[in-house]
Scaffold this motif. Structure first.
Motif, mmCIF file in Angstrom:
data_model
loop_
_atom_site.group_PDB
_atom_site.id
_atom_site.type_symbol
_atom_site.label_atom_id
_atom_site.label_comp_id
_atom_site.label_asym_id
_atom_site.label_seq_id
_atom_site.Cartn_x
_atom_site.Cartn_y
_atom_site.Cartn_z
ATOM 1 N N SER A 164 5.096 13.212 -2.070
ATOM 2 C CA SER A 164 4.940 14.567 -2.612
ATOM 3 C C SER A 164 3.939 15.391 -1.789
ATOM 4 C CB SER A 164 4.466 14.485 -4.063
ATOM 5 O OG SER A 164 3.343 13.634 -4.155
ATOM 6 N N THR A 165 3.235 14.739 -0.867
ATOM 7 C CA THR A 165 2.299 15.466 0.009
ATOM 8 C C THR A 165 3.067 15.933 1.242
ATOM 9 O OG1 THR A 165 0.546 13.971 -0.698
ATOM 10 C CG2 THR A 165 0.116 15.258 1.293
ATOM 11 N N ASP A 166 3.043 17.234 1.505
ATOM 12 C CA ASP A 166 3.733 17.710 2.708
ATOM 13 C C ASP A 166 2.713 17.974 3.819
ATOM 14 O OD1 ASP A 166 2.524 20.050 1.911
ATOM 15 O OD2 ASP A 166 4.389 21.068 1.348
ATOM 16 N N ASP A 167 3.225 18.366 4.982
ATOM 17 C CA ASP A 167 2.341 18.582 6.141
ATOM 18 C C ASP A 167 1.276 19.635 5.859
ATOM 19 O OD1 ASP A 167 2.998 16.979 8.610
ATOM 20 O OD2 ASP A 167 4.995 17.607 7.978
ATOM 21 N N GLU A 220 2.420 10.094 12.076
ATOM 22 C CA GLU A 220 1.289 9.374 12.687
ATOM 23 C C GLU A 220 0.355 8.844 11.617
ATOM 24 O OE1 GLU A 220 -1.235 10.929 16.153
ATOM 25 O OE2 GLU A 220 0.072 12.617 15.607
ATOM 26 N N THR A 221 0.118 9.688 10.613
ATOM 27 C CA THR A 221 -0.785 9.301 9.515
ATOM 28 C C THR A 221 -0.203 8.120 8.741
ATOM 29 O OG1 THR A 221 -1.306 11.641 9.349
ATOM 30 C CG2 THR A 221 -2.122 10.258 7.593
ATOM 31 N N VAL A 222 1.088 8.209 8.413
ATOM 32 C CA VAL A 222 1.753 7.130 7.663
ATOM 33 C C VAL A 222 1.669 5.821 8.449
ATOM 34 C CG1 VAL A 222 4.037 6.300 6.904
ATOM 35 C CG2 VAL A 222 3.279 8.602 6.285
ATOM 36 N N LEU A 223 1.961 5.904 9.740
ATOM 37 C CA LEU A 223 1.955 4.690 10.567
ATOM 38 C C LEU A 223 0.551 4.101 10.690
ATOM 39 C CD1 LEU A 223 3.842 2.858 12.048
ATOM 40 C CD2 LEU A 223 3.548 4.252 14.097
ATOM 41 N N SER A 224 -0.438 4.972 10.860
ATOM 42 C CA SER A 224 -1.809 4.491 11.001
ATOM 43 C C SER A 224 -2.300 3.836 9.703
ATOM 44 C CB SER A 224 -2.695 5.671 11.400
ATOM 45 O OG SER A 224 -4.022 5.276 11.386
ATOM 46 N N TYR A 225 -1.980 4.435 8.561
ATOM 47 C CA TYR A 225 -2.366 3.849 7.268
ATOM 48 C C TYR A 225 -1.640 2.508 7.063
ATOM 49 C CZ TYR A 225 -4.757 8.081 5.447
ATOM 50 O OH TYR A 225 -5.616 9.127 5.219
ATOM 51 N N PHE A 263 10.998 2.868 11.495
ATOM 52 C CA PHE A 263 9.896 2.932 12.464
ATOM 53 C C PHE A 263 8.707 2.081 12.045
ATOM 54 C CE2 PHE A 263 6.512 5.673 10.920
ATOM 55 C CZ PHE A 263 7.084 6.717 10.197
ATOM 56 N N ILE A 264 8.550 1.863 10.745
ATOM 57 C CA ILE A 264 7.454 0.974 10.296
ATOM 58 C C ILE A 264 7.753 -0.467 10.710
ATOM 59 C CG2 ILE A 264 6.369 -0.034 8.221
ATOM 60 C CD1 ILE A 264 6.257 2.846 7.139
ATOM 61 N N ALA A 288 0.822 -1.210 0.000
ATOM 62 C CA ALA A 288 0.000 0.000 0.000
ATOM 63 C C ALA A 288 0.856 1.260 0.000
ATOM 64 C CB ALA A 288 -0.890 0.004 1.242
ATOM 65 N N VAL A 289 0.352 2.272 -0.692
ATOM 66 C CA VAL A 289 0.924 3.615 -0.582
ATOM 67 C C VAL A 289 0.235 4.241 0.631
ATOM 68 C CG1 VAL A 289 1.089 5.887 -1.682
ATOM 69 C CG2 VAL A 289 1.183 3.801 -3.077
ATOM 70 N N THR A 290 0.971 4.803 1.549
ATOM 71 C CA THR A 290 0.353 5.448 2.725
ATOM 72 C C THR A 290 0.006 6.886 2.331
ATOM 73 O OG1 THR A 290 2.540 5.922 3.627
ATOM 74 C CG2 THR A 290 1.429 3.919 4.409
ATOM 75 N N GLN A 291 0.898 7.802 2.587
ATOM 76 C CA GLN A 291 0.757 9.152 2.017
ATOM 77 C C GLN A 291 1.845 9.318 0.978
ATOM 78 O OE1 GLN A 291 -1.383 11.570 2.244
ATOM 79 N NE2 GLN A 291 -2.663 10.676 3.843
ATOM 80 N N LEU A 292 1.513 9.905 -0.157
ATOM 81 C CA LEU A 292 2.523 10.139 -1.190
ATOM 82 C C LEU A 292 3.617 11.032 -0.615
ATOM 83 C CD1 LEU A 292 0.149 10.880 -4.190
ATOM 84 C CD2 LEU A 292 1.594 8.862 -3.937
#
Ligand code: C5P
Length: 233
Positions: free
Chosen positions: A120-123, A138-143, A164-165, A114-118
């Motif tokens: 190219s997407t910043d905060d 947090e978002t990447v880890l949760s996805y 960390f993943i 799965a792609v979590t957050q691209l």
């Protein structure tokens, strides 16, 4: 599948791609086929590269309603690719449907990541456009956790996130990491890069390398250098 270097074949046509792969003579590197080449040439390019003996990561990043993704995955599975992907943002229902579609009658299937957050997407975009008020990590880890809980094999992520993943989700959950550069080469448009040797140290399972190999004066030597640094002892 063990640790490996995946070459991103970001070429506009079949001719350019085969001309590139011909340079490898006896060798059969694991290759990534992305949207550009797939949309230009269709499934025949996958069949042809597979028939030449390469493993294939088909990077089409599916994201649609579960039933549509399931049907599409069934088609991709019949192409006998080795790895495919979806956007985790499609939710667990979509990821589970993707797995169902991929699984062949004999129980085998390509790896699904799965792609979590691209990257190219910043905060700023995360907060202001996607209206997600959590931190990117947090978002990447949760996805990634949703992907694991849905039965997926791993995620595409930055090598900076691989450690960390693995720590949170276990060493068997695959991290497939683009954004890899030699210390003495150009970074092109990649912002947060890591060398193949460092990616190995932090536990990446697969590195995806495009331009440092495809644009090199000697692509076979550049590929060998990646393999030695990432897979070698
Ligand atoms: O040429 P380069 O090594 O930068 O190629 C990296 C490949 O990985 C490209 O095909 C790019 O689209 C892909 N990729 C990436 N970053 C992501 C996801 C995919 O660079 N977050």
């Amino acid at each position: 599948m063990g640790k490996d270097v995946i070459i991103a074949c970001d070429f506009p046509s079949k001719e350019k791609t085969l001309e590139f792969l011909d340079k490898f003579e006896g060798e059969k590197p694991f290759v990534k086929i992305g949207m550009e080449l797939f949309y230009a040439e269709g499934p025949d390019i996958v069949r042809e590269i597979k028939a030449r003996g390469h493993k294939i990561f088909l990077d089409l990043k599916l994201h649609d309603i579960p039933n549509t993704v399931k049907s599409a995955m069934k088609v991709l599975s019949s192409l006998d690719v080795d790895m495919v992907n979806v956007h985790a943002a499609g939710t667990s229902a979509m990821m589970k449907a993707a797995l169902e579609g991929l699984t062949r009658a004999d129980g085998t299937r390509p790896k699904l990541i799965a792609v979590t957050q691209l990257t190219s997407t910043d905060d700023k975009a995360l907060h202001e456009e996607l209206l997600i008020d959590r931190l990117m990590t947090e978002t990447v880890l949760s996805y990634a956790e949703n992907a694991r809980d849905s039965g997926l094999d791993g995620v595409v992520c930055s090598p900076h996130e691989a450690g960390f993943i693995h720590k949170a989700l276990g060493k068997d959950f695959l991290t497939v990491t683009p954004g890899v550069r030699f210390a003495d080469g150009s970074n092109d448009d990649q912002k947060r890069v890591m060398t193949p040797a460092h990616a190995k140290e932090v536990g990446s399972d697969y590195i995806v390398v495009g331009r440092p190999i495809t644009q090199a004066e000697d692509p076979v030597a550049a590929y060998q250098r990646c393999v030695n640094d990432f897979v070698g002892d």
